[in-house]
Write a protein that holds these residues in place. Sequence first.
Motif, PDB file in Angstrom:
ATOM      1  N   GLN A  11      68.240  31.158  68.372  1.00 40.62           N
ATOM      2  CA  GLN A  11      67.102  30.249  68.600  1.00 40.62           C
ATOM      3  C   GLN A  11      66.555  29.688  67.274  1.00 40.62           C
ATOM      4  N   GLU A  12      67.433  29.075  66.486  1.00 46.21           N
ATOM      5  CA  GLU A  12      67.011  28.481  65.217  1.00 46.21           C
ATOM      6  C   GLU A  12      67.314  26.980  65.163  1.00 46.21           C
ATOM      7  N   ALA A  13      67.315  26.303  66.317  1.00 44.99           N
ATOM      8  CA  ALA A  13      67.644  24.872  66.338  1.00 44.99           C
ATOM      9  C   ALA A  13      66.708  24.054  65.451  1.00 44.99           C
ATOM     10  N   VAL A  35      76.855  32.266  62.575  1.00 40.62           N
ATOM     11  CA  VAL A  35      77.225  33.140  63.701  1.00 40.62           C
ATOM     12  C   VAL A  35      76.094  33.068  64.721  1.00 40.62           C
ATOM     13  N   ASP A  36      76.341  32.295  65.776  1.00 42.56           N
ATOM     14  CA  ASP A  36      75.294  32.075  66.780  1.00 42.56           C
ATOM     15  C   ASP A  36      75.631  32.808  68.074  1.00 42.56           C
ATOM     16  N   ASP A  37      74.604  33.376  68.703  1.00 37.36           N
ATOM     17  CA  ASP A  37      74.813  34.151  69.928  1.00 37.36           C
ATOM     18  C   ASP A  37      74.465  33.325  71.169  1.00 37.36           C
ATOM     19  N   GLY A  64      76.701  36.326  73.830  1.00 36.36           N
ATOM     20  CA  GLY A  64      75.284  36.553  74.133  1.00 36.36           C
ATOM     21  C   GLY A  64      74.626  37.287  72.995  1.00 36.36           C
ATOM     22  N   LYS A  65      73.309  37.422  73.059  1.00 37.38           N
ATOM     23  CA  LYS A  65      72.562  38.020  71.951  1.00 37.38           C
ATOM     24  C   LYS A  65      72.981  39.474  71.731  1.00 37.38           C
ATOM     25  N   SER A  66      73.564  39.743  70.579  1.00 39.02           N
ATOM     26  CA  SER A  66      74.090  41.082  70.314  1.00 39.02           C
ATOM     27  C   SER A  66      73.508  41.715  69.068  1.00 39.02           C
ATOM     28  N   SER A  92      68.263  32.460  58.694  1.00 35.10           N
ATOM     29  CA  SER A  92      68.422  31.032  58.995  1.00 35.10           C
ATOM     30  C   SER A  92      67.110  30.397  59.428  1.00 35.10           C
ATOM     31  N   ASP A  93      65.991  30.939  58.913  1.00 32.07           N
ATOM     32  CA  ASP A  93      64.684  30.422  59.346  1.00 32.07           C
ATOM     33  C   ASP A  93      63.854  29.899  58.172  1.00 32.07           C
ATOM     34  N   LEU A  94      64.515  29.679  57.027  1.00 29.05           N
ATOM     35  CA  LEU A  94      63.876  29.171  55.807  1.00 29.05           C
ATOM     36  C   LEU A  94      62.930  30.181  55.150  1.00 29.05           C
ATOM     37  N   ARG A 132      48.859  44.080  57.506  1.00 31.14           N
ATOM     38  CA  ARG A 132      49.511  45.031  58.409  1.00 31.14           C
ATOM     39  C   ARG A 132      51.030  44.958  58.273  1.00 31.14           C
ATOM     40  N   ARG A 133      51.544  43.723  58.294  1.00 31.77           N
ATOM     41  CA  ARG A 133      52.999  43.572  58.237  1.00 31.77           C
ATOM     42  C   ARG A 133      53.525  43.978  56.855  1.00 31.77           C
ATOM     43  N   ARG A 134      52.735  43.605  55.841  1.00 36.11           N
ATOM     44  CA  ARG A 134      53.102  43.950  54.467  1.00 36.11           C
ATOM     45  C   ARG A 134      53.186  45.470  54.295  1.00 36.11           C
ATOM     46  N   GLU A 203      60.569  35.135  46.322  1.00 34.57           N
ATOM     47  CA  GLU A 203      59.387  34.871  47.146  1.00 34.57           C
ATOM     48  C   GLU A 203      59.880  34.730  48.575  1.00 34.57           C
ATOM     49  N   PHE A 204      59.386  35.607  49.465  1.00 34.15           N
ATOM     50  CA  PHE A 204      59.774  35.551  50.873  1.00 34.15           C
ATOM     51  C   PHE A 204      58.792  34.621  51.576  1.00 34.15           C
ATOM     52  N   ALA A 205      59.272  33.433  51.955  1.00 38.60           N
ATOM     53  CA  ALA A 205      58.351  32.396  52.447  1.00 38.60           C
ATOM     54  C   ALA A 205      57.879  32.659  53.874  1.00 38.60           C
ATOM     55  N   ASP A 206      58.656  33.375  54.666  1.00 37.88           N
ATOM     56  CA  ASP A 206      58.475  33.574  56.111  1.00 37.88           C
ATOM     57  C   ASP A 206      58.623  32.240  56.851  1.00 37.88           C
ATOM     58  N   ARG A 207      58.985  32.364  58.116  1.00 44.65           N
ATOM     59  CA  ARG A 207      59.309  31.151  58.873  1.00 44.65           C
ATOM     60  C   ARG A 207      58.067  30.318  59.173  1.00 44.65           C
ATOM     61  N   GLU A 208      58.246  29.002  59.200  1.00 47.86           N
ATOM     62  CA  GLU A 208      57.168  28.118  59.638  1.00 47.86           C
ATOM     63  C   GLU A 208      57.411  27.664  61.066  1.00 47.86           C
ATOM     64  N   THR A 211      60.154  31.728  66.279  1.00 47.17           N
ATOM     65  CA  THR A 211      59.514  33.043  66.291  1.00 47.17           C
ATOM     66  C   THR A 211      60.497  34.128  65.827  1.00 47.17           C
ATOM     67  N   SER A 212      59.929  35.233  65.362  1.00 40.10           N
ATOM     68  CA  SER A 212      60.748  36.374  64.921  1.00 40.10           C
ATOM     69  C   SER A 212      61.456  36.991  66.119  1.00 40.10           C
ATOM     70  N   LYS A 213      62.672  37.468  65.890  1.00 41.17           N
ATOM     71  CA  LYS A 213      63.421  38.137  66.955  1.00 41.17           C
ATOM     72  C   LYS A 213      63.388  39.655  66.808  1.00 41.17           C
TER      73      LYS A 213
HETATM   74  N1  LIG Z   1      73.411  35.890  65.812  1.00 40.93           N
HETATM   75  C1  LIG Z   1      72.223  36.527  65.875  1.00 40.93           C
HETATM   76  N2  LIG Z   1      71.270  36.243  64.977  1.00 40.93           N
HETATM   77  C2  LIG Z   1      70.083  36.895  65.068  1.00 40.93           C
HETATM   78  C3  LIG Z   1      69.818  37.869  66.071  1.00 40.93           C
HETATM   79  N3  LIG Z   1      68.557  38.340  65.890  1.00 40.93           N
HETATM   80  C4  LIG Z   1      68.048  37.690  64.817  1.00 40.93           C
HETATM   81  N4  LIG Z   1      68.956  36.812  64.322  1.00 40.93           N
HETATM   82  C5  LIG Z   1      68.820  35.935  63.146  1.00 40.93           C
HETATM   83  O1  LIG Z   1      68.565  36.770  62.029  1.00 40.93           O
HETATM   84  C6  LIG Z   1      67.671  36.160  61.109  1.00 40.93           C
HETATM   85  C7  LIG Z   1      66.448  37.049  60.894  1.00 40.93           C
HETATM   86  O2  LIG Z   1      65.739  37.193  62.110  1.00 40.93           O
HETATM   87  P1  LIG Z   1      64.158  37.048  62.213  1.00 40.93           P
HETATM   88  O3  LIG Z   1      63.829  37.053  63.655  1.00 40.93           O
HETATM   89  O4  LIG Z   1      63.686  35.883  61.411  1.00 40.93           O
HETATM   90  O5  LIG Z   1      63.692  38.413  61.539  1.00 40.93           O
HETATM   91  P2  LIG Z   1      62.391  38.662  60.657  1.00 40.93           P
HETATM   92  O6  LIG Z   1      62.425  37.673  59.524  1.00 40.93           O
HETATM   93  O7  LIG Z   1      62.525  40.070  60.185  1.00 40.93           O
HETATM   94  O8  LIG Z   1      61.221  38.445  61.565  1.00 40.93           O
HETATM   95  C8  LIG Z   1      67.330  34.807  61.716  1.00 40.93           C
HETATM   96  O9  LIG Z   1      68.186  33.861  61.145  1.00 40.93           O
HETATM   97  C9  LIG Z   1      67.620  35.004  63.203  1.00 40.93           C
HETATM   98  O10 LIG Z   1      67.938  33.809  63.874  1.00 40.93           O
HETATM   99  C10 LIG Z   1      70.866  38.136  67.025  1.00 40.93           C
HETATM  100  O11 LIG Z   1      70.726  38.951  67.937  1.00 40.93           O
HETATM  101  N5  LIG Z   1      72.042  37.439  66.870  1.00 40.93           N
END
Ligand SMILES: Nc1nc2c(ncn2[C@@H]2O[C@H](COP(=O)(O)OP(=O)(O)O)[C@@H](O)[C@H]2O)c(=O)[nH]1
Length: 244
Positions: A11-13, A35-37, A64-66, A92-94, A132-134, A203-208, A211-213
């Motif tokens: 989900q990084e479109a 590598v996309d699931d 599928g998501k693995s 892959s979330d910048l 908290r997250r830090r 510097e860890f920018a975190d995604r804009e 959402t986190s997975k």
């Molecule tokens: N292929 C694949 N990528 C995943 C999966 N879970 C997370 N990612 C990717 O792994 C990277 C880090 O995930 P993210 O949710 O940003 O983790 P966080 O930065 O720790 O919150 C991102 O590029 C996600 O798209 C998964 O199950 N499969």
Amino acid sequence: MRTLVVLPTYQEAENIAEVLRRLRSAVPSADILVVDDSSPDDTAGVAKAAGHELGNVDVMVRAGKSGLGSAYRCGFTEGLERGYDVLVEMDSDLSHDPAALPSLLRAVEAGADLALGSRYVPGGSIPRWSLRRRSLSRYGNRYAAAVLGLDVADSTSGYRAYRAGKVSGIDLHSVRADGYGFQIEMAYRVARTGGRIVELPIEFADRERGTSKMSSRIIVEALVLVTWWGVRDRLLPTLRRRPG
Ligand SMILES: Nc1nc2c(ncn2[C@@H]2O[C@H](COP(=O)(O)OP(=O)(O)O)[C@@H](O)[C@H]2O)c(=O)[nH]1
Ligand SMILES: [Mg+2]
């Protein structure tokens, strides 16, 4: 050094095209493997279109998501088969600035087996995280370092470059962890096989966007695994050595 950047996506479109473009301009000679699931938002389609424009981008689509660890195991296996010298991990979330990659690659060129983009060495930072997250990340890292005797400040960091020869010495099929546990396990295995780990500040920018997975399950998995590895490799051998 022939370099393959492995980009796991789920989900990084909204992010992947910009990641690919910035990566290509930061390190023009590196090949890229997404590598996309089978993300429902068609991340793979967006990646293929951007990759077509940029060249030297492959997209592997899995059923599928693995999990993150499993995506890297697949990507690295492919990279080793294709004979790359360096294998790179990057979100892959910048969150990870592609402009920092050349310094990680230079560290491997200079002799590191694993060059880690670290938030917890002087100069590293996470400007946008809540306290908290830090704290969770900081204390999780300290726990892993203490329990495993691992001299790494940020072993959960997902921005890193490996010397491929070091990865080929690790039996990737026996690496089971996902998420943060996967990152700790890979650093631990490099360290235990005598590999040289170098941490460079990022510097860890975190995604804009998006959402986190990662979930609490992933955090619990990492804690349980680290504790088990510490018992298996440090506590039990000490007990066995004691007479009586
Ligand atoms: N292929 C694949 N990528 C995943 C999966 N879970 C997370 N990612 C990717 O792994 C990277 C880090 O995930 P993210 O949710 O940003 O983790 P966080 O930065 O720790 O919150 C991102 O590029 C996600 O798209 C998964 O199950 N499969
Ligand atoms: Mg992220």
